[in-house]
Design a protein around this motif. Structure first.
Motif, PDB file in Angstrom:
ATOM      1  N   CYS A   1      29.424  40.964  45.961  1.00 27.86           N
ATOM      2  CA  CYS A   1      29.838  42.037  45.043  1.00 27.86           C
ATOM      3  C   CYS A   1      29.382  41.802  43.608  1.00 27.86           C
ATOM      4  CB  CYS A   1      31.348  42.204  45.093  1.00 27.86           C
ATOM      5  SG  CYS A   1      31.964  42.634  46.729  1.00 27.86           S
ATOM      6  N   GLY A   2      28.734  40.668  43.357  1.00 31.93           N
ATOM      7  CA  GLY A   2      28.150  40.420  42.036  1.00 31.93           C
ATOM      8  C   GLY A   2      29.134  40.104  40.934  1.00 31.93           C
ATOM      9  N   PHE A   3      30.256  39.430  41.280  1.00 36.39           N
ATOM     10  CA  PHE A   3      31.230  39.079  40.247  1.00 36.39           C
ATOM     11  C   PHE A   3      30.800  37.885  39.395  1.00 36.39           C
ATOM     12  CE2 PHE A   3      34.133  41.369  43.178  1.00 36.39           C
ATOM     13  CZ  PHE A   3      34.678  42.260  42.277  1.00 36.39           C
ATOM     14  N   GLY A   4      29.883  37.081  39.907  1.00 36.10           N
ATOM     15  CA  GLY A   4      29.432  35.915  39.145  1.00 36.10           C
ATOM     16  C   GLY A   4      30.147  34.652  39.558  1.00 36.10           C
ATOM     17  N   ASN A   5      31.484  34.670  39.484  1.00 35.24           N
ATOM     18  CA  ASN A   5      32.273  33.512  39.897  1.00 35.24           C
ATOM     19  C   ASN A   5      33.694  33.958  40.227  1.00 35.24           C
ATOM     20  OD1 ASN A   5      33.905  33.398  37.332  1.00 35.24           O
ATOM     21  ND2 ASN A   5      31.888  32.932  36.460  1.00 35.24           N
ATOM     22  N   LEU A   6      34.461  33.045  40.829  1.00 40.36           N
ATOM     23  CA  LEU A   6      35.824  33.370  41.262  1.00 40.36           C
ATOM     24  C   LEU A   6      36.737  33.731  40.100  1.00 40.36           C
ATOM     25  CD1 LEU A   6      36.504  30.755  44.091  1.00 40.36           C
ATOM     26  CD2 LEU A   6      36.654  33.240  44.302  1.00 40.36           C
ATOM     27  N   ILE A   7      36.569  33.042  38.983  1.00 36.94           N
ATOM     28  CA  ILE A   7      37.423  33.309  37.822  1.00 36.94           C
ATOM     29  C   ILE A   7      37.234  34.744  37.333  1.00 36.94           C
ATOM     30  CG2 ILE A   7      37.864  32.695  35.418  1.00 36.94           C
ATOM     31  CD1 ILE A   7      37.172  29.812  36.139  1.00 36.94           C
ATOM     32  N   THR A   8      35.972  35.172  37.276  1.00 31.73           N
ATOM     33  CA  THR A   8      35.682  36.542  36.838  1.00 31.73           C
ATOM     34  C   THR A   8      36.250  37.561  37.819  1.00 31.73           C
ATOM     35  OG1 THR A   8      33.661  35.835  35.719  1.00 31.73           O
ATOM     36  CG2 THR A   8      33.843  38.169  36.276  1.00 31.73           C
ATOM     37  N   MET A   9      36.069  37.293  39.115  1.00 27.64           N
ATOM     38  CA  MET A   9      36.603  38.208  40.135  1.00 27.64           C
ATOM     39  C   MET A   9      38.121  38.324  40.010  1.00 27.64           C
ATOM     40  SD  MET A   9      36.309  37.867  44.280  1.00 27.64           S
ATOM     41  CE  MET A   9      37.115  39.000  45.396  1.00 27.64           C
ATOM     42  N   ARG A  10      38.785  37.204  39.832  1.00 21.80           N
ATOM     43  CA  ARG A  10      40.252  37.204  39.705  1.00 21.80           C
ATOM     44  C   ARG A  10      40.683  37.993  38.474  1.00 21.80           C
ATOM     45  NH1 ARG A  10      44.749  34.418  37.746  1.00 21.80           N
ATOM     46  NH2 ARG A  10      46.342  34.004  39.339  1.00 21.80           N
ATOM     47  N   ARG A  11      40.008  37.784  37.362  1.00 24.49           N
ATOM     48  CA  ARG A  11      40.354  38.471  36.119  1.00 24.49           C
ATOM     49  C   ARG A  11      40.170  39.983  36.257  1.00 24.49           C
ATOM     50  NH1 ARG A  11      37.059  35.997  33.009  1.00 24.49           N
ATOM     51  NH2 ARG A  11      35.472  37.609  32.806  1.00 24.49           N
TER      52      ARG A  11
END
Length: 349
Positions: free
Chosen positions: A307-317
């Motif tokens: 989905c192109g979030f970059g990393n887990l932290i970004t996805m969570r935010r």
């Protein structure tokens, strides 16, 4: 029975709760609140209290019948127009829109327009019952919510209302509005707690196997992006981007694909979807991630890549910002019901 001889707090301190069963579709719109107040009354009576609730489910028409889409016909003892005395709590439950213009509902809307703080302590709505309150002028200049699916319709039809489509319920003065279907239970539990305290409200919630205060927001249940018309730039962009979200997003490349400049793309997208490209793409990423979380056991790290979030932290935010819930909690709450959801999943060893 001559209802006009009753009063809002009949039998001492008992509060008259009138629930208007407007809906032809969702029985839970009116049965949910009715069960909350009747169970609260049962708990209070078991304690020997003189106070409590007298609950009346009424029809909006003189024939006193509510025919549901499930084939169940509810024959009410009263219609709303029978109630001519002070009401403690009035709840208009549901509305399937066709009722707004049918002649047989005209007396109901005339009656509803006469409801005010002098004859009714609290006024509420469940789901699209908000439209009935709006038609009667009871929401002018107030904050309100409704089912996520029709929130934009409410905004468009009644621009004087400050619509908050994400809330499960909202209070503005003596007027309370709740969101979709089961949110009527959320609101009713809150009203019981307001009247008789947390202990009684918790008892009712436990009896119904329901949260006293449900976590989350309506966005968790609805679509972040609507289904646009095929000619809408939003729909075209969704289709083009959906298979490319795992790639770096380049606005210049997107604009070039649509034969536009970045500036013109931004202007057109804002005009037709109400949001700039960055916000649109963020919502699209979340929508795609939701499918993976609901229907697959794909690792979160893999979903981040797809989905192109970059990393887990970004996805969570981003999930917290858009849905007020983490990806892991979303998966636990909304994954397919066909999965094994035994206690070992809820309480892992």
């Amino acid at each position: 029975m001559n209802v006009s001889k009753d009063n809002g707090n009949a039998a001492g301190q008992r509060k008259l709760v009138v629930i208007v069963a407007m809906t032809r579709h969702m029985l839970l719109d009116f049965t949910g609140p009715a069960d909350v107040f009747t169970n609260a009354d049962r708990f209070l009576q078991a304690r020997g209290a003189n106070e409590g609730y007298e609950v009346r489910v009424v029809a909006p028409t003189y024939d006193k019948r509510v025919t549901t889409s499930a084939g169940i016909e509810v024959n009410c003892l009263y219609c709303a127009m029978d109630i001519q005395t002070p009401i403690d709590t009035l709840i208009v439950a549901g509305d399937d829109y066709c009722q707004l213009t049918i002649d047989e509902f005209t007396p109901f809307y005339e009656w509803l327009s006469g409801i005010n703080e002098q004859n009714t302590r609290r006024i509420g709505s469940v789901c699209a019952g908000t439209f009935a309150l709006a038609k009667a002028g009871l929401l002018d200049g107030r904050k309100a919510t409704t089912h996520w699916e029709v929130a934009e319709k409410l905004k468009a039809q009644y621009p004087s209302i400050d619509v908050h489509g994400n809330a499960f319920f909202i209070q503005d003065g003596h007027v309370y509005t709740s969101a979709g279907v089961s949110s009527g239970i959320d609101l009713s539990l809150a009203l019981v707690e307001e009247d008789y305290g947390k202990e009684i409200a918790v008892g009712v919630a436990r009896q119904l196997v329901f949260y006293l205060r449900r976590p989350g927001v309506q966005a968790q249940f609805g679509n972040l992006l609507p289904v646009y018309d095929n000619t809408n730039i939003g729909q075209k962009l969704k289709l083009w981007l959906n298979e490319r979200l795992h790639e770096p997003v380049d606005l210049n490349k997107i604009a070039e694909n649509f034969n536009m400049s970045v500036r013109n793309l931004t202007r057109v997208l804002q005009k037709h979807t109400g949001m700039p490209p960055a916000k649109f793409i963020e919502k699209l990423r979340v929508e795609k991630a939701r499918v993976f979380l609901e229907d697959t056991d794909m690792l979160l790290e893999r979903i981040v890549e797809q989905c192109g979030f970059g990393n887990l932290i970004t996805m969570r935010r981003i999930f917290l910002r858009q849905l007020a819930i983490t990806p892991s909690d979303y998966r636990r709450a909304f994954r397919t019901s066909l999965k094994d959801t035994g206690e070992h999943e809820l309480f892992p060893v």
